[in-house]
Design a protein around this motif. Structure first.
Motif, PDB file in Angstrom:
ATOM      1  N   PHE A  58      29.213  59.181  22.955  1.00 56.08           N
ATOM      2  CA  PHE A  58      29.757  60.381  23.946  1.00 56.08           C
ATOM      3  C   PHE A  58      30.157  61.317  23.052  1.00 56.08           C
ATOM      4  O   PHE A  58      31.289  61.223  22.576  1.00 56.08           O
ATOM      5  N   SER A  59      29.636  62.584  23.476  1.00 54.79           N
ATOM      6  CA  SER A  59      30.240  63.851  22.531  1.00 54.79           C
ATOM      7  C   SER A  59      31.705  64.369  23.445  1.00 54.79           C
ATOM      8  O   SER A  59      31.313  65.137  24.352  1.00 54.79           O
ATOM      9  N   LYS A  60      32.680  63.945  22.986  1.00 53.89           N
ATOM     10  CA  LYS A  60      33.872  64.188  23.847  1.00 53.89           C
ATOM     11  C   LYS A  60      34.281  65.440  23.659  1.00 53.89           C
ATOM     12  O   LYS A  60      35.008  65.931  24.316  1.00 53.89           O
ATOM     13  N   THR A  61      33.829  66.218  22.458  1.00 54.55           N
ATOM     14  CA  THR A  61      34.447  67.616  22.132  1.00 54.55           C
ATOM     15  C   THR A  61      34.168  68.661  23.178  1.00 54.55           C
ATOM     16  O   THR A  61      33.036  68.872  23.702  1.00 54.55           O
ATOM     17  N   PHE A  62      35.056  69.423  23.511  1.00 57.88           N
ATOM     18  CA  PHE A  62      35.033  70.671  24.287  1.00 57.88           C
ATOM     19  C   PHE A  62      34.758  71.835  23.514  1.00 57.88           C
ATOM     20  O   PHE A  62      35.720  72.084  22.413  1.00 57.88           O
ATOM     21  N   ALA A  63      33.837  72.580  23.396  1.00 57.33           N
ATOM     22  CA  ALA A  63      33.666  73.572  22.341  1.00 57.33           C
ATOM     23  C   ALA A  63      32.848  74.578  22.826  1.00 57.33           C
ATOM     24  O   ALA A  63      32.636  74.799  24.297  1.00 57.33           O
ATOM     25  N   ARG A  64      32.274  75.930  22.270  1.00 58.62           N
ATOM     26  CA  ARG A  64      31.293  76.700  22.916  1.00 58.62           C
ATOM     27  C   ARG A  64      30.031  76.064  23.528  1.00 58.62           C
ATOM     28  O   ARG A  64      29.544  75.249  23.030  1.00 58.62           O
ATOM     29  N   PRO A  65      29.647  76.719  24.520  1.00 57.00           N
ATOM     30  CA  PRO A  65      28.671  76.302  25.232  1.00 57.00           C
ATOM     31  C   PRO A  65      27.393  75.887  24.384  1.00 57.00           C
ATOM     32  O   PRO A  65      26.791  74.844  24.625  1.00 57.00           O
ATOM     33  N   LYS A  66      26.872  76.682  23.378  1.00 61.08           N
ATOM     34  CA  LYS A  66      25.701  76.246  22.754  1.00 61.08           C
ATOM     35  C   LYS A  66      25.942  75.320  21.870  1.00 61.08           C
ATOM     36  O   LYS A  66      25.116  74.350  21.512  1.00 61.08           O
ATOM     37  N   LEU A  67      27.144  75.337  21.264  1.00 61.41           N
ATOM     38  CA  LEU A  67      27.516  74.207  20.423  1.00 61.41           C
ATOM     39  C   LEU A  67      27.245  72.879  21.129  1.00 61.41           C
ATOM     40  O   LEU A  67      26.942  71.850  20.506  1.00 61.41           O
ATOM     41  N   MET A  68      28.018  72.767  22.285  1.00 58.96           N
ATOM     42  CA  MET A  68      27.970  71.676  23.044  1.00 58.96           C
ATOM     43  C   MET A  68      26.399  71.303  23.401  1.00 58.96           C
ATOM     44  O   MET A  68      26.096  70.022  23.192  1.00 58.96           O
ATOM     45  N   ARG A  69      25.626  72.230  23.802  1.00 59.26           N
ATOM     46  CA  ARG A  69      23.987  71.885  24.173  1.00 59.26           C
ATOM     47  C   ARG A  69      23.727  71.403  22.681  1.00 59.26           C
ATOM     48  O   ARG A  69      22.615  70.561  22.741  1.00 59.26           O
ATOM     49  N   GLY A  70      23.955  71.925  21.543  1.00 58.66           N
ATOM     50  CA  GLY A  70      23.282  71.597  20.447  1.00 58.66           C
ATOM     51  C   GLY A  70      23.649  70.224  19.918  1.00 58.66           C
ATOM     52  O   GLY A  70      22.762  69.323  19.544  1.00 58.66           O
ATOM     53  N   LEU A  71      24.716  69.574  20.193  1.00 60.26           N
ATOM     54  CA  LEU A  71      25.234  68.313  19.793  1.00 60.26           C
ATOM     55  C   LEU A  71      24.561  67.512  20.778  1.00 60.26           C
ATOM     56  O   LEU A  71      24.033  66.424  20.232  1.00 60.26           O
ATOM     57  N   ALA A  72      24.148  67.574  22.085  1.00 54.55           N
ATOM     58  CA  ALA A  72      23.443  66.854  22.993  1.00 54.55           C
ATOM     59  C   ALA A  72      22.024  66.795  22.407  1.00 54.55           C
ATOM     60  O   ALA A  72      21.401  65.878  22.587  1.00 54.55           O
ATOM     61  N   LYS A  73      21.410  67.790  21.839  1.00 53.43           N
ATOM     62  CA  LYS A  73      20.020  67.668  21.255  1.00 53.43           C
ATOM     63  C   LYS A  73      20.075  66.962  20.217  1.00 53.43           C
ATOM     64  O   LYS A  73      19.158  66.305  19.802  1.00 53.43           O
ATOM     65  N   LEU A  80      26.707  73.386  37.485  1.00 50.38           N
ATOM     66  CA  LEU A  80      26.057  72.265  37.927  1.00 50.38           C
ATOM     67  C   LEU A  80      24.403  72.829  37.721  1.00 50.38           C
ATOM     68  O   LEU A  80      23.419  71.885  37.494  1.00 50.38           O
ATOM     69  N   GLY A  81      24.112  74.173  38.121  1.00 55.29           N
ATOM     70  CA  GLY A  81      22.913  74.488  38.117  1.00 55.29           C
ATOM     71  C   GLY A  81      22.323  74.571  36.735  1.00 55.29           C
ATOM     72  O   GLY A  81      21.342  74.047  36.384  1.00 55.29           O
ATOM     73  N   GLU A  82      23.309  74.992  36.125  1.00 52.68           N
ATOM     74  CA  GLU A  82      22.719  75.072  34.432  1.00 52.68           C
ATOM     75  C   GLU A  82      22.664  73.669  34.096  1.00 52.68           C
ATOM     76  O   GLU A  82      21.524  73.585  33.124  1.00 52.68           O
ATOM     77  N   LEU A  83      23.277  72.839  34.398  1.00 51.40           N
ATOM     78  CA  LEU A  83      23.074  71.310  33.652  1.00 51.40           C
ATOM     79  C   LEU A  83      22.004  70.690  34.149  1.00 51.40           C
ATOM     80  O   LEU A  83      21.414  69.909  33.578  1.00 51.40           O
ATOM     81  N   THR A  84      21.427  70.847  35.346  1.00 41.72           N
ATOM     82  CA  THR A  84      20.399  70.267  35.995  1.00 41.72           C
ATOM     83  C   THR A  84      19.109  71.042  35.951  1.00 41.72           C
ATOM     84  O   THR A  84      18.092  70.580  36.591  1.00 41.72           O
ATOM     85  N   ARG A  85      19.149  72.345  35.169  1.00 42.61           N
ATOM     86  CA  ARG A  85      17.721  72.864  35.374  1.00 42.61           C
ATOM     87  C   ARG A  85      17.173  72.463  33.992  1.00 42.61           C
ATOM     88  O   ARG A  85      17.617  71.607  33.132  1.00 42.61           O
ATOM     89  N   TYR A  86      15.874  72.825  33.928  1.00 40.24           N
ATOM     90  CA  TYR A  86      14.962  72.844  32.667  1.00 40.24           C
ATOM     91  C   TYR A  86      15.495  73.784  31.713  1.00 40.24           C
ATOM     92  O   TYR A  86      15.435  74.875  31.970  1.00 40.24           O
ATOM     93  N   PRO A  87      15.520  73.496  30.334  1.00 39.69           N
ATOM     94  CA  PRO A  87      15.237  72.056  29.701  1.00 39.69           C
ATOM     95  C   PRO A  87      16.430  71.335  29.473  1.00 39.69           C
ATOM     96  O   PRO A  87      16.349  70.267  29.392  1.00 39.69           O
ATOM     97  N   GLU A  88      17.814  71.646  30.043  1.00 35.68           N
ATOM     98  CA  GLU A  88      19.031  71.223  29.949  1.00 35.68           C
ATOM     99  C   GLU A  88      18.907  69.693  30.551  1.00 35.68           C
ATOM    100  O   GLU A  88      19.348  68.775  29.803  1.00 35.68           O
ATOM    101  N   ARG A  89      18.246  69.661  31.786  1.00 38.53           N
ATOM    102  CA  ARG A  89      18.464  68.361  32.311  1.00 38.53           C
ATOM    103  C   ARG A  89      17.684  67.063  31.335  1.00 38.53           C
ATOM    104  O   ARG A  89      17.879  66.066  31.620  1.00 38.53           O
ATOM    105  N   ASP A  90      16.853  67.440  30.479  1.00 38.97           N
ATOM    106  CA  ASP A  90      16.071  66.647  29.612  1.00 38.97           C
ATOM    107  C   ASP A  90      16.960  66.121  28.260  1.00 38.97           C
ATOM    108  O   ASP A  90      16.291  65.301  27.538  1.00 38.97           O
ATOM    109  N   PHE A  91      18.023  66.692  28.110  1.00 38.86           N
ATOM    110  CA  PHE A  91      18.764  66.478  26.989  1.00 38.86           C
ATOM    111  C   PHE A  91      20.174  66.320  27.211  1.00 38.86           C
ATOM    112  O   PHE A  91      21.002  65.653  26.252  1.00 38.86           O
TER     113      PHE A  91
END
Length: 648
Positions: A406-421, A444-455
């Motif tokens: 679990f990536s617990k860090t709160f950071a910049r949005p792109k860094l958080m998405r990068g860690l998920a990738k 929640l729309g951002e988190l459940t759209r493509y491609p975010e929902r896939d990673f």
């Protein structure tokens, strides 16, 4: 001017097909798509070639370390769009690819059938078709028998009909040469167990679990609390670090720069004379006590999650055993973090012995896996470089595909998405700071759209040891209920930090931090004190377990509701078929609202039917749908959230 000229031979030997617009795919295959074991993995692609030849395509897949590919036929949907699916049943890394080729016999058959319709002579075509049968190779016994029989029937009668039989086409489809076979690159896929998608987390500080005022809690005290936590419906018991705590630069009450005698310090200042990341704080107990805790949790259906912070106190044994792993100042003192984190030291991940350092952190994680930890919450990612995390995730996953990070860090949005990738199974989110209706819908729309929902799989925590959001600082029960209801229904994964159920809300003035935080002191609580919302949390967790729609995040759709401080949405699961409609008040006044459900339908035996009624999941009461919706009355002081199961 230098130019590379392609020869006719090399051009002619190139791929006959273009395979494009593949879904799912993350950054062209640089990062792995995420799915859950047992789920159907659907793959779509544009597949085409020149001319009007009949094309066949297959979806191929295998475990990353396996040699043999498994194949599933793909279906053509028109306009050169194809799809296929497969179902991996075990967690681990996989790869998938797409193959395309010309089905020569099907192309011949299609041409003959067109000529028959136009009345053209097909004598020579029939001979050519029979010739194709002689080229069949590698056919299974039953397919070979069909090919032989149909060929003999044609040769005996001269009638083309046996060559046009459906069963012959199917036999030839798998038995003819594929000289123009084209394969796409291999694309990565990670399959994880269901806990990566669904779970309610309860975080606590182990040393604060003693029932005796002022006494350091032990793991045996934690064991005593397990039945109560399990009874509230939680799935994961999440511990802050359990390691020895350094004394040098130890923090005192409310993060004061100097600790008084007897103050325990922050558990995130890891390492002392008693050991480091693979050691247990001596006042918590022994490793045998830890094993007993794991066993008790398993008995009650809980998993252990452990904070894993890649940082050290100045007293960590590694500073003397491996000084090359750290940065040193001109006066030969170790470089510590700045400001409020001056009690920790950040290792040098680019040191001359980076291999030793990276392996040491990996080995510490493996130590706790060997002792029953199945989930790790990674704290402070910015203390280590991205390549370290990608390496660590791949290494751990190759050994223990069941482990969840679990990536617990709160950071910049792109860094958080990068860690998920990079492969973290779950991610912290901006949910604690999204309070308005439009903010929640947009986020929640951002988190459940493509491609975010896939990673990206968000884990919506309502509070943490470091975070007491402003909206909770009034201590109003309706707000605590509303926030937990939002977290529990918007996402498959949600969590809270102990004390939330008791409405703890005393903050440092002007800050989103707890006053007298137990990060720096030991606290005792009456876990059943009047005014708690344990029953409400229990009810919501029960509803989550009973409804598959609430056990996932991606299939979420917001509904129109004519009230600016009421949010409504619908979530649907297909296996088993389950639709839940939710309406939650974001402010305290009582309100009556009209919830329009439109053309909402539910699957009944493979047929979509319009919903006819809603069942209140808290009370069991059923209400008929009239005029395409339902009128709701929400009194937040009683319950800010209404949850309904849709009935056909």
């Amino acid at each position: 001017m230098n130019k590379t000229i392609q020869t006719v031979e090399s051009a002619a030997a190139g791929s006959a097909f273009l395979i494009e617009d593949v879904y799912p795919l993350i950054d062209g295959g640089r990062f792995a798509v995420k799915r859950i074991a047992g789920d159907r993995v659907e793959v779509w692609a544009d597949i085409y070639r020149d001319g009007d030849a009949t094309i066949s395509a297959a979806l191929i897949w295998r475990g990353e370390q396996e040699r043999e590919w498994r194949r599933e036929s793909m279906i053509h949907h028109g306009d050169d769009r194809w799809s296929g699916a497969f179902v991996p049943t075990e967690p681990g890394p996989y790869v998938y690819a797409i193959e395309a080729w010309t089905d020569e016999f099907a192309t011949w058959r299609h041409g003959v059938e067109r000529k028959q319709l136009s009345g053209s002579d097909i004598t020579l075509d029939a001979i050519e078709g029979a010739g194709l049968l002689t080229k069949a190779q590698g056919a299974r016994q039953d397919a070979a028998a069909i090919i032989l029989r149909q060929c003999e029937d044609y040769l005996g009668s001269g009638d083309v009909t046996p060559l046009l039989a459906t069963e012959l086409g199917e036999a030839m489809a798998e038995s003819q040469a594929r000289p123009d076979l084209t394969r796409s690159p291999s694309f990565p896929l990670v399959i994880e167990r269901d806990r990566a998608r669904f779970g309610a987390w309860y975080q606590m500080m182990p040393r604060s679990q003693s029932a005796v005022a002022g006494q350091h809690g032990t793991l045996r005290d934690c064991i005593a609390r397990v039945p109560d936590i399990a009874a509230m419906g939680f799935d994961v018991l999440y511990f802050t670090p359990v390691h020895p705590i350094g004394k040098t630069r130890r923090k005192g009450r409310n993060n004061s720069p100097g600790a008084s005698d007897g103050e325990p310090g922050s558990p995130y200042a890891i390492g002392a004379a008693e050991g480091g990341h693979d050691a247990l704080h001596p006042e918590l107990g022994t490793i045998e006590d830890f094993r007993a805790l794991v066993a008790t949790c398993l008995e009650y259906g809980l998993e252990i999650a452990l904070d894993f912070a890649v940082q050290c106190s100045p007293d960590h044994p590694w500073l003397t055993q491996h000084p090359e792993w750290f940065k040193w100042r001109p006066d030969r003192s170790v470089r510590t973090a700045d400001g409020p984190y001056s009690d920790i030291v950040i290792p040098d991940f680019a040191s001359v012995d980076r291999v030793g350092l990276w392996n040491a952190f990996r080995d510490a994680m493996l130590f706790w896996i060997d002792h029953g930890v199945t989930i790790f919450a990674i704290d402070n990612h910015d203390t280590a470089p991205l390549p370290f995390w990608e390496w660590l995730i791949r290494d751990i996953r190759s050994r223990h595909p069941e482990v969840i990070l679990f990536s617990k860090t709160f950071a910049r949005p792109k860094l958080m998405r990068g860690l998920a990738k990079l492969g973290f199974a779950q991610s912290f989110s901006y949910f604690p700071w999204r309070t308005g209706k439009w903010e929640l819908e947009q986020y929640l729309g951002e988190l459940t759209r493509y491609p975010e929902r896939d990673f990206v799989r968000p884990n919506l925590f309502v509070n943490t040891p470091d975070l007491l959001p402003y909206h909770l600082q009034s201590g109003e029960a309706w707000m605590f209920k509303s926030r937990f209801a939002l977290a529990a229904t918007l996402s498959g994964n949600c969590g809270l930090y102990s004390g939330f159920e008791l409405l703890e809300h005393e903050a440092i003035p002007g800050h989103e931090e707890y006053q007298d935080s137990e990060k720096y002191q030991i606290r005792q609580r009456d876990w059943d004190r009047p005014g708690n919302i344990k029953a409400y949390i229990t009810a919501l967790n029960r509803i989550r377990h009973d409804n598959a729609a609430l056990q996932q995040t991606t299939n979420l759709r917001f509904l129109g509701i004519e009230h600016g401080e009421t949010i409504a949405f619908v979530k649907e699961a297909t296996e088993p078929a389950n639709i839940v409609v939710v309406a939650i008040a974001l402010s305290r006044p009582v309100r009556e609202v009209w919830l329009a459900l439109g053309e909402l339908t539910i699957d009944v035996g493979g047929e979509r039917r319009r919903i006819s009624a809603l069942e209140n999941l808290m009370t069991g009461e059923q209400s008929r749908i009239e005029w395409g919706g339902i009128r709701l009355r929400i009194d937040p002081d009683c319950d800010p959230a209404l949850l309904f199961r849709c009935l056909a």
